[in-house]
Structures are given as structure tokens and as C-alpha cells.
Design a protein around this motif. Sequence first.
Motif, PDB file in Angstrom:
ATOM      1  N   SER A  83       1.891 -14.105   1.975  1.00  0.00           N
ATOM      2  CA  SER A  83       2.503 -13.311   0.921  1.00  0.00           C
ATOM      3  C   SER A  83       1.381 -12.889   0.039  1.00  0.00           C
ATOM      4  O   SER A  83       0.505 -13.700  -0.236  1.00  0.00           O
ATOM      5  N   ILE A  84       1.490 -11.780  -0.602  1.00  0.00           N
ATOM      6  CA  ILE A  84       0.310 -11.168  -1.604  1.00  0.00           C
ATOM      7  C   ILE A  84       1.240 -10.426  -2.689  1.00  0.00           C
ATOM      8  O   ILE A  84       2.277  -9.759  -2.591  1.00  0.00           O
ATOM      9  N   ASP A  85       0.833 -10.522  -3.825  1.00  0.00           N
ATOM     10  CA  ASP A  85       1.435  -9.980  -5.027  1.00  0.00           C
ATOM     11  C   ASP A  85       0.080  -9.411  -5.935  1.00  0.00           C
ATOM     12  O   ASP A  85      -0.834 -10.070  -6.207  1.00  0.00           O
ATOM     13  N   PHE A  86       0.440  -8.263  -6.703  1.00  0.00           N
ATOM     14  CA  PHE A  86      -0.681  -7.795  -7.577  1.00  0.00           C
ATOM     15  C   PHE A  86       0.213  -7.290  -8.869  1.00  0.00           C
ATOM     16  O   PHE A  86       1.050  -6.692  -8.967  1.00  0.00           O
ATOM     17  N   LEU A  87      -0.696  -7.861  -9.852  1.00  0.00           N
ATOM     18  CA  LEU A  87      -0.277  -7.670 -11.343  1.00  0.00           C
ATOM     19  C   LEU A  87      -0.567  -6.209 -11.878  1.00  0.00           C
ATOM     20  O   LEU A  87       0.168  -5.475 -12.179  1.00  0.00           O
ATOM     21  N   ASP A  88      -1.672  -5.676 -11.467  1.00  0.00           N
ATOM     22  CA  ASP A  88      -2.304  -4.501 -11.620  1.00  0.00           C
ATOM     23  C   ASP A  88      -3.440  -4.088 -10.812  1.00  0.00           C
ATOM     24  O   ASP A  88      -3.398  -5.097  -9.391  1.00  0.00           O
ATOM     25  N   ALA A 135       1.498  -5.491  -0.895  1.00  0.00           N
ATOM     26  CA  ALA A 135       1.422  -5.331  -2.276  1.00  0.00           C
ATOM     27  C   ALA A 135       0.981  -4.001  -2.800  1.00  0.00           C
ATOM     28  O   ALA A 135       0.316  -3.320  -2.183  1.00  0.00           O
ATOM     29  N   ILE A 136       1.842  -3.456  -3.715  1.00  0.00           N
ATOM     30  CA  ILE A 136       1.640  -1.894  -4.170  1.00  0.00           C
ATOM     31  C   ILE A 136       1.388  -1.880  -5.694  1.00  0.00           C
ATOM     32  O   ILE A 136       2.202  -2.638  -6.472  1.00  0.00           O
ATOM     33  N   PHE A 137       0.193  -1.208  -6.121  1.00  0.00           N
ATOM     34  CA  PHE A 137       0.390  -0.784  -7.427  1.00  0.00           C
ATOM     35  C   PHE A 137      -0.521   0.463  -7.896  1.00  0.00           C
ATOM     36  O   PHE A 137      -1.602   0.630  -7.068  1.00  0.00           O
TER      37      PHE A 137
END
Length: 347
Positions: free
Chosen positions: A233-238, A188-190
Motif C-alpha cells: 500500500s502507498i499513500d501521499f499527503l502532498d 496514490a494520486i496527488f
Amino acid sequence: MRFVVTIFTVFLLFSCEKKTEIEFSSVKITPVFIDSLSIRAIQPLDENKVWFAADKGKVGLIDGDTPKLAVIKYGDSLLHFRSIAATKDAVFVLSIANPAVLYKIGFNGSEATNIEEVYTEKGDDVFYDSMKFWNENEGIAIGDPVENCMSVIITRDGGNTWKKISCENLPKVEKGEAAFAASNSNIAIFGKNAWVATGGRKSRVMHTSDKGKTWEIFDTPIVQGKAMTGIYSIDFLDENNGIIFGGNWEDKPFNEGNKAITKDGGKTWKLIANGKEPGYRSSVKFVPGTEGQRIVAVGSPGISFSGDGGKNWKELSKEGFFAIEFVNDSVAFASGNNRISKLVFKE
């Protein structure tokens, strides 16, 4: 090493006001591409265009009703792709197993213009899992350990050259710890951050806050200890709020210790909906524009939705997919065995 390219010219979630009464009630699933492929890596450009990378050496751009396809060979071998990423002028695909070969495909907005091999790595344990870009110049790809650390390659020049980070500058992995090339979503990228999810006998989250120059690693409460357990799986909002999802691929209904959230950038993780549906899922995404309230997770058992930040979930479809990528707050593409579909979520 030479390669051959054959071109076939066949060629969720509350609103911004967090109205708790609004949820996705259903999803319309429309196939946009059908072929005898395992498709685990997709990169949408808009509601009508989506790049994909698959097994049997096949990559392509689905442009409305028109598939523009290519088969890539390395020597006499067909490569198997599970990683894809795009910049404004190019798309990148990376093969699994030995050798790992990364290609840069020039793109003029409607068609591929050229293809070049920009990175190759050989070795019995080589196996790359996923790839993402921070911006037009800087990108990262992650692979399983070859030595005592995860394999991490970085580009700083728009993908023209890639350099592998030494294990001296990366966290050490434990025996049996690796990653899953299930959906091109264990990165995940932010901002300047990247988070990398591991799995297997140990399931943790690696983090860099400076685009790969320095790293740290954090424990998670996700199920681990076996070859097919952990974070898929991984995800970032901020930079603070993220979600991890996975489970046990060999026991897909098992729903304990398979989903968690963080509010401190990955340092600590808290299980959500523990012991409740859904079980194993291979790809999870925050729905854009919904402040982290709407979340969709897909896997071979079906499509699941949460409208309250992951506390509660419901099944929207039993149709299975490997990966999902959103275009906006109601449209996504999903890929699986033999197909790519457009998903339109309805309230």
C-alpha cells in the motif's frame, strides 16, 4: 462479449495545531454489510454511502442500512473484482485475472443507472491490481507485467475508453517484480502525480508527474526478494510526503523493512519504526486534515495507529481488514472477509 447483470433489491494524528497530547485512543467498529465475500476494494461517498467491489462477481452500494447489489457475469463466468474508482457520475470496477474486464456504472447520486463494458484485456498473465482517478476525466489502472513492464491503462475521456501504455514508455521491471491486489491501494494520486508501488522479488515505486505521459522508478528499503514480500500500500499527503507499507504476507509478525516515508516525492525512502510493531499491513492512509501526523494502517492482523508521522505505533484493534478509506478526520470504512464496517476513531 456479452455480460449479465442481476440486481438484488435487498437492496490520526494531531490536530491542525499539532497538539501532541491528542491521539486516537480507540476505534468503534460497526458492521454495515455482511456477506460471504472477500471485499478488497471500497470507495466511500460520505459517512453513509460506500461502493464496493468483491469476488463472486458482486458489486454494490451500501446506502445507510440499504445494500443495493449487483452480480456481474462475463459470459458464463463470475468475475472477481479488486479495483474500484468513482467520479461524480459513475463508478468503475475492474476484474483480476484473465480476462480483465472494466465496467463503467452510471450513478445518479442514489442508484446505478446503467452498466457498460469499457475495456477488456485477455492473456495468460493479465492481472490488474488497482485503479484511481486524477479528476473527472483522467484515470489510471495498474496491473502485473505482461511483457517487461507493469501494465498501465489510462483514460482521458471520463472512463469511456482506456488505452494501454506501451512498454517503450514505461520503466522495465525485474524478474519476479509485480504488484499486490490486496486493497486497491498500490496507487496514490496527488495533483498531476501518480505513484505506483511494486512488490515481490523487487519492491520499488514508479512515479509520473504528468498523468502517465512519462515515468521514472525509485528503489526502496522495503523487504523484498520473495513472491509475497514488498509494498502492499502507498499513500501521499502532498507532492512530497508519502508513506509505503507492506511486509511479508507469509510472515505477518515480521516488522523489519515493512514501512517507510519519503519527503522528496518518492525519490528516497527512510524506514520508520523499524523492528517495531506493527508487522504486515495491506492498507495505509494518512488521516485527512492532520498534516501527515496521524496515520492508520490495517491488515488481517488488526488496526494500527501512529500519532507522530509513523515514528511510533499502537494497536487499536485486533479485528482484521484488507482495506481502509477515510471519509473525514475521524470516520472511515474498512473491508475484509465477509464484511464492510464503519470505523469511528475516538480521541
